[in-house]
Design a protein around this motif. Structure first.
Motif, PDB file in Angstrom:
ATOM      1  N   TYR A  31      20.546 -17.751 -12.899  1.00 48.45           N
ATOM      2  CA  TYR A  31      21.477 -18.520 -13.519  1.00 48.45           C
ATOM      3  C   TYR A  31      22.770 -18.073 -12.628  1.00 48.45           C
ATOM      4  CZ  TYR A  31      24.217 -20.790 -16.800  1.00 48.45           C
ATOM      5  OH  TYR A  31      24.984 -21.576 -17.600  1.00 48.45           O
ATOM      6  N   LEU A  32      23.320 -18.971 -12.140  1.00 46.89           N
ATOM      7  CA  LEU A  32      24.978 -18.781 -11.855  1.00 46.89           C
ATOM      8  C   LEU A  32      25.779 -19.205 -12.910  1.00 46.89           C
ATOM      9  CD1 LEU A  32      24.713 -19.477  -7.857  1.00 46.89           C
ATOM     10  CD2 LEU A  32      24.759 -17.413  -8.994  1.00 46.89           C
ATOM     11  N   ASP A  33      25.595 -20.565 -12.976  1.00 45.37           N
ATOM     12  CA  ASP A  33      26.267 -21.273 -14.026  1.00 45.37           C
ATOM     13  C   ASP A  33      25.574 -22.663 -14.540  1.00 45.37           C
ATOM     14  OD1 ASP A  33      27.235 -23.167 -12.231  1.00 45.37           O
ATOM     15  OD2 ASP A  33      28.620 -21.897 -11.469  1.00 45.37           O
ATOM     16  N   SER A  34      26.215 -23.305 -15.169  1.00 47.44           N
ATOM     17  CA  SER A  34      25.279 -24.466 -15.823  1.00 47.44           C
ATOM     18  C   SER A  34      25.165 -25.469 -14.606  1.00 47.44           C
ATOM     19  CB  SER A  34      25.963 -25.319 -16.982  1.00 47.44           C
ATOM     20  OG  SER A  34      27.410 -25.546 -16.585  1.00 47.44           O
ATOM     21  N   GLU A  35      25.872 -25.582 -13.575  1.00 51.31           N
ATOM     22  CA  GLU A  35      25.609 -26.425 -12.319  1.00 51.31           C
ATOM     23  C   GLU A  35      24.782 -25.796 -11.157  1.00 51.31           C
ATOM     24  OE1 GLU A  35      27.299 -29.510 -12.237  1.00 51.31           O
ATOM     25  OE2 GLU A  35      27.601 -29.106 -14.388  1.00 51.31           O
ATOM     26  N   ASN A  36      24.158 -24.448 -11.371  1.00 56.67           N
ATOM     27  CA  ASN A  36      23.759 -23.745 -10.282  1.00 56.67           C
ATOM     28  C   ASN A  36      22.713 -22.753 -10.925  1.00 56.67           C
ATOM     29  OD1 ASN A  36      25.466 -24.883  -7.801  1.00 56.67           O
ATOM     30  ND2 ASN A  36      26.846 -24.267  -9.316  1.00 56.67           N
ATOM     31  N   TRP A  37      21.479 -23.336 -10.850  1.00 56.52           N
ATOM     32  CA  TRP A  37      20.458 -22.190 -11.359  1.00 56.52           C
ATOM     33  C   TRP A  37      19.214 -22.725 -10.881  1.00 56.52           C
ATOM     34  CZ3 TRP A  37      16.926 -25.185 -14.390  1.00 56.52           C
ATOM     35  CH2 TRP A  37      17.418 -26.318 -14.741  1.00 56.52           C
ATOM     36  N   LEU A  38      17.896 -21.955 -11.055  1.00 56.04           N
ATOM     37  CA  LEU A  38      16.832 -22.364 -10.638  1.00 56.04           C
ATOM     38  C   LEU A  38      15.801 -21.608 -11.591  1.00 56.04           C
ATOM     39  CD1 LEU A  38      15.266 -19.550  -9.082  1.00 56.04           C
ATOM     40  CD2 LEU A  38      16.634 -20.320  -7.120  1.00 56.04           C
ATOM     41  N   SER A  49      12.642 -13.369  -5.162  1.00 57.71           N
ATOM     42  CA  SER A  49      12.973 -12.723  -4.064  1.00 57.71           C
ATOM     43  C   SER A  49      14.316 -13.457  -3.520  1.00 57.71           C
ATOM     44  CB  SER A  49      12.300 -12.380  -2.858  1.00 57.71           C
ATOM     45  OG  SER A  49      11.045 -11.858  -3.324  1.00 57.71           O
ATOM     46  N   ARG A  50      15.385 -12.814  -2.791  1.00 57.78           N
ATOM     47  CA  ARG A  50      16.708 -13.185  -2.630  1.00 57.78           C
ATOM     48  C   ARG A  50      16.811 -12.618  -0.987  1.00 57.78           C
ATOM     49  NH1 ARG A  50      22.493 -12.835  -5.037  1.00 57.78           N
ATOM     50  NH2 ARG A  50      22.313 -10.729  -4.781  1.00 57.78           N
ATOM     51  N   ARG A  51      17.520 -13.481  -0.202  1.00 62.65           N
ATOM     52  CA  ARG A  51      18.133 -13.056   1.226  1.00 62.65           C
ATOM     53  C   ARG A  51      19.315 -13.649   1.067  1.00 62.65           C
ATOM     54  NH1 ARG A  51      13.888 -14.486   4.790  1.00 62.65           N
ATOM     55  NH2 ARG A  51      12.072 -13.367   3.993  1.00 62.65           N
ATOM     56  N   GLU A  52      20.252 -13.112   0.694  1.00 60.12           N
ATOM     57  CA  GLU A  52      21.745 -13.594   0.752  1.00 60.12           C
ATOM     58  C   GLU A  52      21.756 -14.923  -0.243  1.00 60.12           C
ATOM     59  OE1 GLU A  52      23.417 -14.240   4.533  1.00 60.12           O
ATOM     60  OE2 GLU A  52      22.814 -12.318   5.353  1.00 60.12           O
ATOM     61  N   ASN A 103      26.706 -20.775  -3.244  1.00 58.44           N
ATOM     62  CA  ASN A 103      27.335 -19.257  -3.786  1.00 58.44           C
ATOM     63  C   ASN A 103      26.256 -18.404  -4.364  1.00 58.44           C
ATOM     64  OD1 ASN A 103      29.905 -20.249  -3.401  1.00 58.44           O
ATOM     65  ND2 ASN A 103      29.849 -21.453  -5.197  1.00 58.44           N
ATOM     66  N   GLY A 104      24.975 -18.520  -4.039  1.00 60.58           N
ATOM     67  CA  GLY A 104      23.928 -17.754  -4.269  1.00 60.58           C
ATOM     68  C   GLY A 104      23.823 -16.307  -3.623  1.00 60.58           C
ATOM     69  N   ASN A 105      24.619 -15.905  -2.988  1.00 56.39           N
ATOM     70  CA  ASN A 105      24.935 -14.462  -2.468  1.00 56.39           C
ATOM     71  C   ASN A 105      25.739 -13.837  -3.354  1.00 56.39           C
ATOM     72  OD1 ASN A 105      27.200 -15.992  -1.535  1.00 56.39           O
ATOM     73  ND2 ASN A 105      27.295 -15.137   0.431  1.00 56.39           N
ATOM     74  N   GLU A 106      26.195 -14.079  -4.282  1.00 52.60           N
ATOM     75  CA  GLU A 106      27.188 -13.415  -5.183  1.00 52.60           C
ATOM     76  C   GLU A 106      26.466 -12.825  -6.248  1.00 52.60           C
ATOM     77  OE1 GLU A 106      30.680 -13.574  -4.506  1.00 52.60           O
ATOM     78  OE2 GLU A 106      30.287 -14.646  -2.890  1.00 52.60           O
ATOM     79  N   LYS A 107      27.220 -12.306  -7.316  1.00 52.41           N
ATOM     80  CA  LYS A 107      26.498 -11.610  -8.216  1.00 52.41           C
ATOM     81  C   LYS A 107      25.777 -12.839  -9.176  1.00 52.41           C
ATOM     82  CE  LYS A 107      27.615  -9.007 -12.708  1.00 52.41           C
ATOM     83  NZ  LYS A 107      28.506  -8.237 -13.440  1.00 52.41           N
TER      84      LYS A 107
END
Length: 133
Positions: free
Chosen positions: A13-20, A63-66, A90-94
């Motif tokens: 979860y990044l925010d309500s507009e960006n998640w998986l 898993s994440r790469r950047e 913006n998935g390479n942020e916190k």
């Protein structure tokens, strides 16, 4: 007792507009959906495959790469199969990530989570593939 749309799995979860998320979503006594949802900039898509309703345990690996992500699943916790590879704006942020369960209809199913651990990235880098001859 399971009800339609009861689900549990992993989420980023990044925010309500960006998640998986990756999860099993119960449909009926015959089948359920093993699937993933990716939401970027408020737009979502849903990728699923039907699996037998008797399957209850499932292992997931995120898993994440950047700013690229890979969701994998396993029936035994040893052999993992790719469910989804996606890009997150913006998935390479916190990020926030973890487990989730939800029951959107009137239900009280019990979700049990175990064996959670944080490790080095298990998603192997693509070395390039030699062309077919």
């Amino acid at each position: 007792m399971w009800q339609r749309f009861d689900q549990c799995g992993i989420v980023m979860y990044l925010d309500s507009e960006n998640w998986l998320k990756g999860s099993i979503e119960y449909e009926n006594n015959e089948f359920q959906h093993l699937g993933s949802v990716v939401t970027n900039l408020g737009y979502s898509d849903w990728a699923t495959t039907a699996i037998d309703a008797s399957i209850k345990p499932m292992w997931y690996r995120l898993s994440r790469r950047e700013d690229d992500y890979c969701i994998e699943c396993s029936y035994d916790g040893v052999t993992f199969s790719q469910m989804r590879v996606c890009h997150m704006f913006n998935g390479n942020e916190k990020i926030s990530f973890g487990i989730y369960a939800c029951s959107p209809e009137d239900s009280s199913f019990k979700a049990v989570f175990s064996h959670m651990k944080v490790t080095e990235c298990q998603w192997k880098a693509h070395d390039g593939q030699q062309p077919d001859e």
